[in-house]
Design a protein around this motif. Structure first.
Motif, mmCIF file in Angstrom:
data_model
loop_
_atom_site.group_PDB
_atom_site.id
_atom_site.type_symbol
_atom_site.label_atom_id
_atom_site.label_comp_id
_atom_site.label_asym_id
_atom_site.label_seq_id
_atom_site.Cartn_x
_atom_site.Cartn_y
_atom_site.Cartn_z
ATOM 1 N N ASP A 197 0.839 -1.201 0.000
ATOM 2 C CA ASP A 197 0.000 0.000 0.000
ATOM 3 C C ASP A 197 0.878 1.257 0.000
ATOM 4 O O ASP A 197 1.491 1.597 1.019
ATOM 5 C CB ASP A 197 -0.911 -0.033 1.246
ATOM 6 N N GLY A 198 0.923 1.935 -1.151
ATOM 7 C CA GLY A 198 1.781 3.113 -1.307
ATOM 8 C C GLY A 198 1.134 4.411 -0.855
ATOM 9 O O GLY A 198 1.712 5.480 -1.029
ATOM 10 N N MET A 199 -0.065 4.325 -0.267
ATOM 11 C CA MET A 199 -0.741 5.540 0.214
ATOM 12 C C MET A 199 -0.330 5.854 1.660
ATOM 13 O O MET A 199 -0.751 6.846 2.225
ATOM 14 C CB MET A 199 -2.256 5.363 0.142
ATOM 15 N N GLN A 200 0.475 4.998 2.247
ATOM 16 C CA GLN A 200 0.939 5.224 3.628
ATOM 17 C C GLN A 200 2.153 6.165 3.618
ATOM 18 O O GLN A 200 2.704 6.472 2.565
ATOM 19 C CB GLN A 200 1.389 3.907 4.253
ATOM 20 N N VAL A 205 5.482 2.337 4.261
ATOM 21 C CA VAL A 205 5.594 1.586 2.998
ATOM 22 C C VAL A 205 6.840 0.698 3.086
ATOM 23 O O VAL A 205 6.799 -0.505 2.788
ATOM 24 C CB VAL A 205 5.700 2.532 1.771
ATOM 25 N N PHE A 206 7.931 1.290 3.566
ATOM 26 C CA PHE A 206 9.176 0.516 3.634
ATOM 27 C C PHE A 206 9.062 -0.646 4.629
ATOM 28 O O PHE A 206 9.566 -1.743 4.367
ATOM 29 C CB PHE A 206 10.357 1.437 3.980
ATOM 30 N N ASN A 207 8.377 -0.415 5.751
ATOM 31 C CA ASN A 207 8.190 -1.522 6.716
ATOM 32 C C ASN A 207 7.447 -2.680 6.074
ATOM 33 O O ASN A 207 7.784 -3.845 6.287
ATOM 34 C CB ASN A 207 7.414 -1.036 7.948
ATOM 35 N N ASP A 208 6.437 -2.370 5.250
ATOM 36 C CA ASP A 208 5.699 -3.441 4.563
ATOM 37 C C ASP A 208 6.591 -4.178 3.564
ATOM 38 O O ASP A 208 6.497 -5.387 3.412
ATOM 39 C CB ASP A 208 4.466 -2.873 3.835
ATOM 40 N N ILE A 209 7.454 -3.430 2.886
ATOM 41 C CA ILE A 209 8.377 -4.066 1.930
ATOM 42 C C ILE A 209 9.298 -5.033 2.684
ATOM 43 O O ILE A 209 9.528 -6.166 2.258
ATOM 44 C CB ILE A 209 9.194 -2.996 1.148
ATOM 45 N N LYS A 210 9.789 -4.584 3.839
ATOM 46 C CA LYS A 210 10.702 -5.450 4.619
ATOM 47 C C LYS A 210 10.000 -6.735 5.060
ATOM 48 O O LYS A 210 10.596 -7.808 5.047
ATOM 49 C CB LYS A 210 11.248 -4.692 5.835
ATOM 50 N N LYS A 211 8.708 -6.610 5.444
ATOM 51 C CA LYS A 211 7.975 -7.798 5.925
ATOM 52 C C LYS A 211 7.830 -8.847 4.833
ATOM 53 O O LYS A 211 7.716 -10.032 5.130
ATOM 54 C CB LYS A 211 6.563 -7.378 6.377
ATOM 55 N N THR A 212 7.785 -8.402 3.569
ATOM 56 C CA THR A 212 7.524 -9.360 2.486
ATOM 57 C C THR A 212 8.775 -9.639 1.642
ATOM 58 O O THR A 212 8.676 -10.221 0.567
ATOM 59 C CB THR A 212 6.417 -8.809 1.556
ATOM 60 N N TRP A 213 9.934 -9.181 2.126
ATOM 61 C CA TRP A 213 11.181 -9.305 1.335
ATOM 62 C C TRP A 213 11.557 -10.773 1.146
ATOM 63 O O TRP A 213 11.549 -11.553 2.091
ATOM 64 C CB TRP A 213 12.308 -8.565 2.060
#
Ligand code: AP5
Length: 215
Positions: A197-200, A205-213
């Motif tokens: 979700d890029g609206m955050q 946004v970066f925390n979400d990217i790290k969770k799914t890396w």
């Protein structure tokens, strides 16, 4: 060696997140847009040719773009892996990338798709200020530099990109929806797409990217 893609509409935050990914995971950040802008400012033949397209918000020719990426991934800084920002942008480029990765025995680990609402993108892009030296992106409201008009990272004077005006942004958005967004289906079929979700806020946004890396 691993390859990652970061996708999303113009202004979705691809460059911002790719820069954070580069620092956190110690992989190279390859932005075809930055490569074209460097070529334009050095007035190379590639830059002069690409400028004709970029100024109108259209895609530069595939042959030039694929050639630039092919050369760039041979650099030493890519040995630990790399993230492609702004490439591929159409099916022809995606197929060229498949071929290139196969030849070089590089694995495509994931396609990070930054989801945004078109309504906010024009404000993000028109308010963006960029460092012409290290390519770091700032925003007049959401990501101000510590010193007005000066890059925090390298001290250069920030500029506004020539294609960051409302008229050109509208064509860039049209090109994105017509030619680039359909690639998400292409990569979904391969099980590679991770939606974020890029609206955050940038950090969320970066925390979400790290969770799914995917390592
Ligand atoms: P390119 O440079 O790739 O531009 P783009 O895809 O239009 O993407 P942007 O750089 O505008 O946005 P971004 O998603 O990186 O957003 P950013 O992080 O900076 O390409 C430019 C042109 O080059 C193309 O039009 C084409 O002509 C040519 N080209 C490039 N690649 C090509 C290819 N493969 N084939 C053919 N032609 C090609 O963020 C935007 C702003 O928002 C910043 O100010 C930032 O601080 C702010 N921001 C970011 N995230 C957030 C957030 N979460 N909340 C609030 N603000 C945020």
């Amino acid at each position: 060696m691993n390859c990652y893609l970061i996708m999303g509409a113009p202004g979705a935050g691809k460059g911002t997140q790719a820069s954070l990914i580069k620092n956190n995971y110690k992989i190279a950040h390859i932005s075809t847009g930055d490569m074209f802008r460097e070529a334009i400012s050095s007035r190379t033949p590639v830059g002069l040719e690409a400028k004709k397209y970029i100024d109108k918000g259209n895609l530069a020719p595939d042959e030039i773009t694929v050639y630039l990426v092919k050369e760039r991934i041979q650099n030493d800084d890519c040995k630990n892996g790399f993230i492609l920002d702004g490439f591929p942008r159409n099916l022809n480029q995606a197929k060229a990338l498949d071929k290139l990765l196969k030849e070089e025995k590089i694995e495509l680990k994931s396609v990070i798709n930054i989801e945004t609402d078109d309504k906010i993108l024009i404000d993000r892009i028109v308010g963006r200020r960029t460092c012409p030296n290290c390519n770091e992106a700032y925003h007049i409201e959401t990501k101000k530099p510590l010193k007005d008009g000066i890059c925090d990272k390298c001290g250069s004077r920030l500029i506004q990109r020539a294609d960051d005006n409302e008229e050109v942004v509208k064509s860039r958005l049209d090109v994105y929806h017509e030619q680039t967004a359909p690639l998400l289906k292409y990569y979904s079929k391969k099980g590679l797409v991770v939606n974020v979700d890029g609206m955050q806020d940038i950090d969320d946004v970066f925390n979400d990217i790290k969770k799914t890396w995917r390592k």
